[in-house]
Design a protein around this motif. Structure first.
Motif, mmCIF file in Angstrom:
data_model
loop_
_atom_site.group_PDB
_atom_site.id
_atom_site.type_symbol
_atom_site.label_atom_id
_atom_site.label_comp_id
_atom_site.label_asym_id
_atom_site.label_seq_id
_atom_site.Cartn_x
_atom_site.Cartn_y
_atom_site.Cartn_z
ATOM 1 N N ASN A 162 0.810 -1.222 0.000
ATOM 2 C CA ASN A 162 0.000 0.000 0.000
ATOM 3 C C ASN A 162 0.841 1.269 0.000
ATOM 4 O O ASN A 162 0.330 2.363 0.244
ATOM 5 C CB ASN A 162 -0.936 -0.010 1.214
ATOM 6 N N ASN A 163 2.131 1.104 -0.265
ATOM 7 C CA ASN A 163 3.047 2.240 -0.410
ATOM 8 C C ASN A 163 3.031 3.155 0.823
ATOM 9 O O ASN A 163 2.985 4.376 0.717
ATOM 10 C CB ASN A 163 2.664 3.048 -1.663
ATOM 11 N N LEU A 164 3.082 2.533 2.006
ATOM 12 C CA LEU A 164 2.989 3.288 3.257
ATOM 13 C C LEU A 164 4.353 3.673 3.830
ATOM 14 O O LEU A 164 4.415 4.412 4.805
ATOM 15 C CB LEU A 164 2.208 2.485 4.298
ATOM 16 N N GLY A 165 5.416 3.140 3.259
ATOM 17 C CA GLY A 165 6.751 3.549 3.686
ATOM 18 C C GLY A 165 7.122 3.098 5.089
ATOM 19 O O GLY A 165 7.589 3.895 5.901
ATOM 20 N N ALA A 166 6.893 1.832 5.393
ATOM 21 C CA ALA A 166 7.290 1.279 6.686
ATOM 22 C C ALA A 166 8.324 0.183 6.462
ATOM 23 O O ALA A 166 8.416 -0.386 5.375
ATOM 24 C CB ALA A 166 6.079 0.725 7.417
ATOM 25 N N LYS A 167 9.082 -0.105 7.483
ATOM 26 C CA LYS A 167 10.104 -1.137 7.369
ATOM 27 C C LYS A 167 10.227 -1.884 8.691
ATOM 28 O O LYS A 167 9.794 -1.395 9.751
ATOM 29 C CB LYS A 167 11.454 -0.534 6.987
ATOM 30 N N LEU A 168 10.824 -3.071 8.622
ATOM 31 C CA LEU A 168 11.049 -3.860 9.823
ATOM 32 C C LEU A 168 12.330 -3.402 10.525
ATOM 33 O O LEU A 168 13.342 -3.160 9.897
ATOM 34 C CB LEU A 168 11.179 -5.345 9.459
ATOM 35 N N GLU A 169 12.213 -3.279 11.828
ATOM 36 C CA GLU A 169 13.383 -2.960 12.648
ATOM 37 C C GLU A 169 13.617 -4.145 13.577
ATOM 38 O O GLU A 169 12.708 -4.568 14.303
ATOM 39 C CB GLU A 169 13.142 -1.695 13.459
ATOM 40 N N PHE A 170 14.841 -4.680 13.579
ATOM 41 C CA PHE A 170 15.116 -5.909 14.315
ATOM 42 C C PHE A 170 15.857 -5.627 15.614
ATOM 43 O O PHE A 170 16.633 -4.680 15.722
ATOM 44 C CB PHE A 170 15.959 -6.862 13.455
ATOM 45 N N LYS A 171 15.588 -6.472 16.592
ATOM 46 C CA LYS A 171 16.380 -6.472 17.828
ATOM 47 C C LYS A 171 16.723 -7.922 18.153
ATOM 48 O O LYS A 171 16.042 -8.852 17.730
ATOM 49 C CB LYS A 171 15.644 -5.806 18.983
ATOM 50 N N TYR A 172 17.790 -8.098 18.915
ATOM 51 C CA TYR A 172 18.339 -9.426 19.164
ATOM 52 C C TYR A 172 18.490 -9.615 20.672
ATOM 53 O O TYR A 172 19.164 -8.820 21.331
ATOM 54 C CB TYR A 172 19.678 -9.585 18.456
ATOM 55 N N THR A 173 17.854 -10.650 21.188
ATOM 56 C CA THR A 173 17.819 -10.898 22.627
ATOM 57 C C THR A 173 18.455 -12.237 22.945
ATOM 58 O O THR A 173 18.191 -13.236 22.261
ATOM 59 C CB THR A 173 16.365 -10.896 23.141
ATOM 60 N N CYS A 174 19.285 -12.261 23.978
ATOM 61 C CA CYS A 174 19.856 -13.520 24.445
ATOM 62 C C CYS A 174 18.815 -14.232 25.307
ATOM 63 O O CYS A 174 18.331 -13.670 26.303
ATOM 64 C CB CYS A 174 21.125 -13.264 25.243
#
Length: 208
Positions: A154-166
């Motif tokens: 839908n051309n909303l301009g969002a992206k995935l942001e990742f985090k890493y947990t032990c």
């Protein structure tokens, strides 16, 4: 970590293990020090001691083997071939996917690690191709991926942001880690994703 500090740590841990040779925590810390010093004989001695205590599993041996291969002066394809001779743990499969991505290759289905170990390596189309709804687990991560795909369509301009947990000590980092830098646990990383506004996309729209 400075070499002098590592050597002091090695001496202290070796002295401790001389008095308490079955101290698992000291053995794991000494293994870490030997890795940093690139002491192959020391690494093998630690692995043998941990194996005798029943603490040396496929994840540990595969991590040690993969670390050595990845730092070796080999071409990308040779590294992939060599990695396939190791136990095919989730971590080793991630390394294979990383190397294949450098060659603009897609991994085969049997080369894929679990989604929570590799979602940051692929674009949305590839993620949706490889990981179907029928596969169990990672529901929150799958939901974030679905939202990101919907935003893209839908051309909303969002992206995935990742985090890493032990999973062992709950330490959180912004980058993937094979060994937790806090508790030194291997292959304990859990990847999570949230949807964020893509600022570069918003800026491009503002310039139009």
């Amino acid at each position: 970590i400075k070499t002098g500090l590592l050597k002091n740590a090695k001496d202290c841990l070796e002295e401790l293990l001389g008095a308490k040779p079955r101290d698992e925590k000291a053995l794991f810390h000494l293994l870490f020090v030997y890795e940093k010093l690139k002491d192959k004989a020391g690494i093998e001695s630690c692995l043998d001691a941990l194996f005798a205590l029943g603490c040396c599993d496929d994840d540990l041996r595969a991590y040690i083997g993969a670390s050595e291969l990845l730092s070796a002066p080999l071409g990308t394809q040779d590294k992939i071939t060599a990695l396939k001779t190791l136990p095919q743990t989730a971590l080793v499969k991630r390394y294979i996917c990383e190397l294949k991505s450098k060659n603009y290759e897609k991994p085969s289905a049997d080369e894929l690690p679990p989604l929570q170990m590799c979602a940051d390596l692929f674009d949305l189309d590839t993620l949706n191709e490889f990981f179907t709804d029928e596969q169990n687990g990672c529901e929150n991560l799958k939901f974030s991926i679905k939202l990101a795909k919907l935003a893209k369509e839908n051309n909303l301009g969002a992206k995935l942001e990742f985090k890493y947990t032990c999973l062992a000590c709950k330490n959180e980092l912004p980058l993937f880690f094979a060994r937790c830098p806090k508790c030194l646990k291997i292959a304990s990383v859990k990847l999570d994703a949230t949807l964020r506004q893509d600022e570069s996309f918003s800026q491009q729209k503002g310039d139009m």
